[in-house]
Write an enzyme that holds these catalytic residues in place. Sequence first.
Site, PDB file in Angstrom:
ATOM      1  CG  ASN A   1     -10.479   3.356   1.621  1.00  0.00           C
ATOM      2  OD1 ASN A   1     -11.470   3.285   0.851  1.00  0.00           O
ATOM      3  ND2 ASN A   1     -10.272   2.328   1.969  1.00  0.00           N
TER       4      ASN A   1
ATOM      5  CG  HIS B   1      -2.096   0.181   1.485  1.00  0.00           C
ATOM      6  ND1 HIS B   1      -2.303   0.435  -0.123  1.00  0.00           N
ATOM      7  CD2 HIS B   1      -3.060   1.098   2.433  1.00  0.00           C
ATOM      8  CE1 HIS B   1      -4.328   1.249   0.163  1.00  0.00           C
ATOM      9  NE2 HIS B   1      -4.542   1.375   1.450  1.00  0.00           N
TER      10      HIS B   1
ATOM     11  CG  ASN C   1      -8.983   5.106   4.903  1.00  0.00           C
ATOM     12  OD1 ASN C   1      -8.486   4.882   3.712  1.00  0.00           O
ATOM     13  ND2 ASN C   1      -9.251   4.781   5.458  1.00  0.00           N
TER      14      ASN C   1
ATOM     15  CG  PHE D   1      -2.281   6.781   9.333  1.00  0.00           C
ATOM     16  CD1 PHE D   1      -2.114   5.686   9.324  1.00  0.00           C
ATOM     17  CD2 PHE D   1      -2.562   7.699   9.925  1.00  0.00           C
ATOM     18  CE1 PHE D   1      -1.313   5.543  10.484  1.00  0.00           C
ATOM     19  CE2 PHE D   1      -1.623   7.045  11.505  1.00  0.00           C
ATOM     20  CZ  PHE D   1      -0.810   6.252  11.106  1.00  0.00           C
TER      21      PHE D   1
ATOM     22  CG  ASP E   1      -1.634   0.905  -3.198  1.00  0.00           C
ATOM     23  OD1 ASP E   1      -1.682   2.154  -2.740  1.00  0.00           O
ATOM     24  OD2 ASP E   1      -2.275   0.327  -3.136  1.00  0.00           O
TER      25      ASP E   1
END
Length: 261
Positions: free
Chosen positions: A178, A85, A132, A130, A157
């Site tokens: 996300n 990720h 999201n 992060f 990714d």
Amino acid sequence: MNLCASLSSTSFPNLNRCFRFSKPLVSFPSSHGLLSLFCPKNSPAIAASITTDAMSAEPVKPKNKDPWLVVGLGNPGKKYAGTRHNVGFELVDAIAEAEGIPMSSVSFKALFGKGVIGDAPVILAKPQTFMNLSGESVGAIVSYYKIPLKQVLLVFDDLDLPFGKLRLLPKGGHGGHNGMKSIISHFKGSSDFPRLRIGIGRPPGKMDPVAFVMRPFTKQEREELNFTFQKGVEAVRVLLLEGFNKSATFVNTAKKIEQIG
């Protein structure tokens, strides 16, 4: 009268203009040219003439270019370093290293670096919010620097691309990612910005995709990924210096060209 002083005050006509010839018969030097023939280089007459010309010339101001913003998506912290990720982070790191752009400062909730690639100003960013909440960081940078969306490149990714494959697109949806969802939301629903997707492959068997993207790469995958990053760095250079179409051709069709050769 001193010869140099006399020449410096004399205006020589261009005799080629006095007659209509198909080609100039003789090339007559300017008064500066004659001065250089007869006067020493340190002559006060020449120095005064050159100084006057330099002072009368209008300075040419370089055109300011809008900076590019290249954002790699990922999650901060050692726990997520090297996972699938986080390939967006890794490609931005590769660009920073290749172009000598330090990423040591923290601004707009991101690891942040400013520099140039060729003659193109560029900002590199790795949001530390992060995944999201990536839009909080990216939206703030775009707003502060007034960067056109067409010059905001998102690197992230993609489960739907074969491992190690790159795909450069001019726009598109979030594709279930996300981080991209958050960014599109902060751009008031607009998705008209380029994105460089990095294939990480599909999870084996019935593995949960969430668990899969948090897995590290195998040694063999890491070796293959290094070549992917090299190609990604070159793709970004082409994008900034030669435009989207040339970069997309390089990224999206390079494999076919290699097979033909």
